[in-house]
Write a protein that holds these residues in place. Structure first.
Motif, PDB file in Angstrom:
ATOM      1  N   VAL B 200       0.854  -1.188   0.000  1.00  0.00           N
ATOM      2  CA  VAL B 200       0.000   0.000   0.000  1.00  0.00           C
ATOM      3  C   VAL B 200       0.894   1.244   0.000  1.00  0.00           C
ATOM      4  O   VAL B 200       2.103   1.139   0.200  1.00  0.00           O
ATOM      5  CB  VAL B 200      -0.962   0.042   1.222  1.00  0.00           C
ATOM      6  CG1 VAL B 200      -1.935  -1.120   1.206  1.00  0.00           C
ATOM      7  CG2 VAL B 200      -0.190   0.063   2.527  1.00  0.00           C
ATOM      8  N   SER B 201       0.276   2.414  -0.211  1.00  0.00           N
ATOM      9  CA  SER B 201       1.074   3.645  -0.245  1.00  0.00           C
ATOM     10  C   SER B 201       1.499   4.050   1.165  1.00  0.00           C
ATOM     11  O   SER B 201       0.887   3.653   2.160  1.00  0.00           O
ATOM     12  CB  SER B 201       0.262   4.779  -0.866  1.00  0.00           C
ATOM     13  OG  SER B 201      -0.692   5.253   0.075  1.00  0.00           O
ATOM     14  N   HIS B 204      -1.342   5.739   2.970  1.00  0.00           N
ATOM     15  CA  HIS B 204      -2.389   4.807   3.380  1.00  0.00           C
ATOM     16  C   HIS B 204      -1.918   3.942   4.550  1.00  0.00           C
ATOM     17  O   HIS B 204      -2.667   3.678   5.496  1.00  0.00           O
ATOM     18  CB  HIS B 204      -2.797   3.935   2.191  1.00  0.00           C
ATOM     19  CG  HIS B 204      -4.004   3.074   2.471  1.00  0.00           C
ATOM     20  ND1 HIS B 204      -5.167   3.576   3.021  1.00  0.00           N
ATOM     21  CD2 HIS B 204      -4.214   1.753   2.292  1.00  0.00           C
ATOM     22  CE1 HIS B 204      -6.041   2.593   3.169  1.00  0.00           C
ATOM     23  NE2 HIS B 204      -5.484   1.479   2.738  1.00  0.00           N
ATOM     24  N   ARG B 207      -2.158   5.776   7.703  1.00  0.00           N
ATOM     25  CA  ARG B 207      -3.552   5.885   8.135  1.00  0.00           C
ATOM     26  C   ARG B 207      -3.984   4.578   8.827  1.00  0.00           C
ATOM     27  O   ARG B 207      -4.607   4.595   9.888  1.00  0.00           O
ATOM     28  CB  ARG B 207      -4.439   6.185   6.923  1.00  0.00           C
ATOM     29  CG  ARG B 207      -5.738   6.864   7.302  1.00  0.00           C
ATOM     30  CD  ARG B 207      -6.556   7.194   6.071  1.00  0.00           C
ATOM     31  NE  ARG B 207      -5.891   8.148   5.186  1.00  0.00           N
ATOM     32  CZ  ARG B 207      -5.861   8.055   3.856  1.00  0.00           C
ATOM     33  NH1 ARG B 207      -6.441   7.036   3.236  1.00  0.00           N
ATOM     34  NH2 ARG B 207      -5.252   8.981   3.133  1.00  0.00           N
TER      35      ARG B 207
END
Lengths: 283, 283
Positions: B200-201, B204, B207
């Motif tokens: 994932v980034s 992200h 988060r």
């Protein structure tokens, strides 16, 4: 003054760890040796499990175990050491090398033999995988990480046991026969089949069973069937006909006869002796 | 009067088993269902683990869990059921089919969710292997057989957990990141690398970490390094320089600063606070 000996790799260097209870895992992770040409480590109270990824040499000293003699062991990728508490270790490496470590506390008293140092071949992938799973689980679910390390140490112990019959307390043909019997206990099987599966002759297998278990194969098989039958009679509500089939004696007449001889009562009697307390009326 | 429903396979049928302690294994082995068109089973006190090799149907009823409603579940090779104590089961098969069974007693109170019935795909081989090892070990070393069954049941539980984030209490990217961090804790790693490895980034992943662990990736990483540093300072006699390197902060000046900020004292202080009791003079 410390005397020093090069370890004879063919002679396993054994310590005794109580493997029958899950060890506590205090810490685990990756680390690096050899930033300095010589590095010394000492851990009191805890066992140190290491899986090495590099080449080098470690000198081990333990006052009680080896009366202070320094034992020189080679290290190579796939080497695993399990050092008992209070072992002094001194690492000599040409350049830094990585390894995985785990610090363990064993609980319990009866100790099984585990090699202080051993070299894995084809088992390396499986052992390394267990170690990595343990490292990954340590922060989130330590009990699950402990299960992985426990399995790993048991495998290290069994690996040595498989090599020598005395250490394992068993000939591999007997172990194979027991496994074959356990997996086919619900079927009629002959001693011939069991011997074939174990890779030895009928006669030889009987001799091995006598020596190790005190009974010929046929008696062992019947004992297993009867132990299973007793359990199912007293713990389940399966019909006697179905239990007879599940323990590999589908002929009900024969089953009754064998139960009577081995368990001292007919199937209904074995069940009745136990059933009143386990299954109150209505269930 | 019993109402009957066909089980919606997409809705896991969950029971709660205390998985954090090794279960006791009362009996395990192969058996056969379907010698009669309908067969009924009931076991009080014990859990029943079954791995099926055949096709058929089982009807489950449990007064407390499903208020007496009869739930109809299909059986096929690779199906596994784990029935809580006091489950009534009724099997319907066209012809006899084999399966492995294990009767278990769980100890402890906190229960994790385990599916009462599930269908294995690629995990089938591994689970079947564990079951066969358990069956083979049951007579000779029951604690070792119990370890195999325990691992098996944990896998069944995790298999479901992986499917839904709430059940597992975690997003798979967070789990991947944690595993990656744990295996490289002795190296400087960037949040970019961790994100790449987790699929994932960067944004992200931060988060997700915030939501699940209450802190961004960077803080989590430092926390892990400091937890490891505290342990090594108080449990080992490694030099501070070597500990700094082993927790991935080889710059000694920076290591001192981070330790001071996170552990409230410089490395020598953290060690001194603990060392007097652990390493009596002379060791």
């Amino acid at each position: 003054m410390t005397s020093e000996i090069a370890w004879d790799v063919s002679e396993p260097l054994i310590a005794h760890a109580p493997l029958e209870a899950k060890p506590r895992l205090m810490q685990t992770g990756p680390a690096t040796y050899g930033r300095n040409p010589v590095e010394r480590y000492f851990l009191s109270e805890l066992w140190q499990l290491h899986l090495y990824h590099h080449h080098g040499e470690v000198r081990l000293r333990h006052e009680e175990l080896w009366s202070g003699t320094e034992i020189v062991c080679p290290i190579r990728p796939g080497a695993v050491s399990l050092l008992p508490p209070d072992t002094h270790s001194e690492y000599r490496l040409d350049r830094p090398g990585g390894y995985y470590y785990a610090h363990l506390a064993f609980e319990g008293t009866r100790g099984a033999g585990v090699p202080v140092m051993q070299y894995l071949d084809h088992e390396r992938v499986g052992v390394e995988g267990l170690f990595e799973e343990a490292i990954g689980l340590f922060e989130s679910r330590v009990w699950r990480a402990e299960m992985k390390i426990w399995e790993l140490v048991c495998r290290l112990s069994e690996r040595v046991a498989t090599g020598s019959a005395e250490a394992a307390g068993g000939h591999p043909a007997v172990a194979r026969a027991q496994q074959f019997i356990a997996l086919r206990l619900d079927q009629p099987i002959s001693v011939e089949e069991i011997a074939r599966e174990s890779g030895v002759s009928h006669v030889h297998l009987n001799r091995l069973f006598h020596a190790e278990l005190g009974a010929p194969v046929k008696s062992y098989l019947t004992e297993r069937r009867m132990s299973r039958a007793r359990y199912l009679l007293t713990h389940s509500q399966q019909s006697i006909k179905s239990i007879a089939a599940d323990v590999g004696i589908p002929d009900l007449h024969l089953f009754n006869k064998v139960v009577r001889r081995h368990l001292g009562a007919p199937p209904t009697g074995v069940r009745a002796a136990d059933v009143s307390e386990r299954f109150p009326a209505g269930k």
